[in-house]
Design a protein around this motif. Structure first.
Motif, mmCIF file in Angstrom:
data_model
loop_
_atom_site.group_PDB
_atom_site.id
_atom_site.type_symbol
_atom_site.label_atom_id
_atom_site.label_comp_id
_atom_site.label_asym_id
_atom_site.label_seq_id
_atom_site.Cartn_x
_atom_site.Cartn_y
_atom_site.Cartn_z
ATOM 1 N N HIS A 132 0.825 -1.211 0.000
ATOM 2 C CA HIS A 132 0.000 0.000 0.000
ATOM 3 C C HIS A 132 0.860 1.264 0.000
ATOM 4 O O HIS A 132 0.671 2.185 0.788
ATOM 5 C CB HIS A 132 -0.950 0.008 1.213
ATOM 6 N N GLU A 133 1.795 1.291 -0.940
ATOM 7 C CA GLU A 133 2.673 2.451 -1.108
ATOM 8 C C GLU A 133 2.399 3.100 -2.463
ATOM 9 O O GLU A 133 2.123 2.420 -3.458
ATOM 10 C CB GLU A 133 4.142 2.036 -1.021
ATOM 11 N N ASP A 134 2.492 4.421 -2.486
ATOM 12 C CA ASP A 134 2.292 5.199 -3.712
ATOM 13 C C ASP A 134 3.664 5.544 -4.275
ATOM 14 O O ASP A 134 4.379 6.384 -3.719
ATOM 15 C CB ASP A 134 1.494 6.466 -3.395
ATOM 16 N N GLU A 135 4.039 4.893 -5.372
ATOM 17 C CA GLU A 135 5.379 5.064 -5.927
ATOM 18 C C GLU A 135 5.485 6.206 -6.932
ATOM 19 O O GLU A 135 6.507 6.334 -7.616
ATOM 20 C CB GLU A 135 5.838 3.759 -6.586
ATOM 21 N N ARG A 136 4.466 7.036 -7.018
ATOM 22 C CA ARG A 136 4.567 8.204 -7.900
ATOM 23 C C ARG A 136 5.447 9.274 -7.254
ATOM 24 O O ARG A 136 5.574 9.347 -6.037
ATOM 25 C CB ARG A 136 3.172 8.759 -8.190
ATOM 26 N N TYR A 137 6.043 10.126 -8.112
ATOM 27 C CA TYR A 137 6.897 11.197 -7.603
ATOM 28 C C TYR A 137 6.068 12.462 -7.429
ATOM 29 O O TYR A 137 5.502 12.983 -8.391
ATOM 30 C CB TYR A 137 8.072 11.478 -8.550
ATOM 31 N N TYR A 138 6.016 12.987 -6.200
ATOM 32 C CA TYR A 138 5.263 14.200 -5.894
ATOM 33 C C TYR A 138 6.207 15.399 -5.961
ATOM 34 O O TYR A 138 7.128 15.532 -5.152
ATOM 35 C CB TYR A 138 4.622 14.101 -4.515
ATOM 36 N N THR A 139 5.986 16.265 -6.925
ATOM 37 C CA THR A 139 6.858 17.405 -7.162
ATOM 38 C C THR A 139 6.788 18.408 -6.011
ATOM 39 O O THR A 139 5.700 18.768 -5.559
ATOM 40 C CB THR A 139 6.461 18.115 -8.468
ATOM 41 N N LYS A 140 7.937 18.850 -5.546
ATOM 42 C CA LYS A 140 7.993 19.886 -4.508
ATOM 43 C C LYS A 140 7.686 21.245 -5.123
ATOM 44 O O LYS A 140 6.837 21.983 -4.660
ATOM 45 C CB LYS A 140 9.359 19.874 -3.820
#
Length: 271
Positions: free
Chosen positions: A173-181
Motif C-alpha cells: 500500500h505504497e504510492d510510488e509516484r513522484y510528488y513534485t515539490k
C-alpha cells in the motif's frame, strides 16, 4: 452641406405624417401618435453617421494570443512526456494530491514505462555502451554481443518496473509516484527529490519507508543472476548493479523535479 442635411431631415419628418393630410388642406384632427413619431425618428437617426471622435472601437485583443504564443507552463506542472520523448507518467504536479493508485492503475503505469517506444531506444543506447566497453566479456562483441546485452538489459528494466511500480506497492500500500515539490531553494529540492528513493507515501498520504523501491530493485538484481554469465554472479557485481539502479532512480526524480523550471525557462527564451 447644412442645407442638404436640413432638407433630408425635413423629408424624414414629412414621411411620418399620415397619408392624405395635405390633400385635405388641413392638419389632422388627432395629433400624430408620439410613439409612431419617435419610432420613425429613431429609424432616421440610426442611419446617420457617428459624430467625429465618437466611433465605437472594440477592445484590443490580447497581444500574446494574437501573435499565436502559447501560455507559459504552470509552476511545478508535470507533462506526460519530458522533451516529448521520456515518459513521465509517475510524476504528480506540485500542489496536487490525487487518490492513491489502484493496482490496475499501477500496472498500467508500469506497462507504459516498460513498453513505451522510448524504453526500447534507452535500452539500445545502454546496451551499445555496455557492448562497446565489454562490460560482460562472456556476452561477446559485435552484433551478436549487442543482442545478448539488449535482451538482458530490457529484462532488467521491465522486471524492475513491475516490481517497484506495481507488485510490491500493491501489497505494501505504497504510492510510488513522484510528488513534485516545486518551490524552495535548489539544494533543498534536489535533496528532497533524491531522497524519494527511500521515502514514499502510503495510501493514507503519510511518509513511509520506501520498501517497494529498496527491496524491489534488490529482488530484480537477484533475478538477473539467473541470466547473466556465471563470472558476473559475484557479490561485488551485484552490489554495483544494485547501486546503479538506485542512483538512476534518484537522478530521474531530480530531473523530474526541475524539469518544469527548465521548460518555463526555455519557453521564455523562445518568446
Amino acid at each position: 452641406m447644412l442645407p442638404k442635411c436640413c432638407a433630408w431631415i425635413a423629408a424624414c419628418l414629412l414621411a411620418c405624417v399620415p397619408p392624405g393630410v395635405f390633400a385635405q388642406g388641413a392638419l389632422p384632427s388627432q395629433p400624430i401618435p408620439v410613439v409612431e413619431l419617435n419610432a420613425a425618428a429613431a429609424a432616421a437617426l440610426s442611419s446617420l453617421p457617428d459624430a467625429p471622435g465618437m466611433e465605437q472601437t472594440a477592445p484590443p485583443a490580447d497581444s500574446g494570443a494574437a501573435a499565436g504564443q502559447s501560455a507559459p507552463p504552470a509552476r511545478g506542472q508535470q507533462p506526460k512526456r519530458i522533451l516529448g520523448i521520456m515518459p513521465n507518467y509517475r510524476a504528480v504536479s506540485a500542489g496536487q494530491v490525487p487518490p492513491p493508485p489502484t493496482p490496475r492503475q499501477a500496472f498500467k503505469i508500469a506497462t507504459q514505462n516498460s513498453f513505451d517506444y522510448s524504453a526500447f531506444v534507452f535500452v539500445g543506447v545502454t546496451s551499445l555502451l555496455a557492448e562497446n566497453s565489454n562490460s560482460h566479456k562472456q556476452l561477446g562483441k559485435g552484433v551478436k554481443g549487442f543482442g545478448r546485452y539488449y535482451w538482458r538489459g530490457f529484462l532488467d528494466k521491465t522486471d524492475g518496473n513491475y516490481l517497484v511500480v506495481w507488485a510490491l506497492p500493491s501489497v505494501l500500500h505504497e504510492d510510488e509516484r513522484y510528488y513534485t515539490k516545486g518551490s524552495g531553494n535548489v539544494l533543498g529540492r534536489a535533496v528532497y527529490a533524491a531522497s524519494r528513493i527511500v521515502i514514499a507515501r502510503n495510501y493514507q498520504g503519510r511518509n513511509t519507508f520506501n520498501a517497494s523501491e529498496i527491496f524491489g530493485r534488490g529482488i530484480a538484481q537477484g533475478v538477473s543472476l539467473s541470466y547473466y554469465p556465471s563470472s558476473d554472479r559475484t557479490a561485488g557485481e551485484l552490489a554495483s548493479k544494485y547501486g546503479w539502479a538506485l542512483g538512476r532512480d534518484a537522478l530521474t526524480n531530480t530531473f523530474r523535479e526541475f524539469w518544469p523550471d527548465i521548460a518555463a525557462h526555455l519557453h521564455r527564451r523562445r518568446s
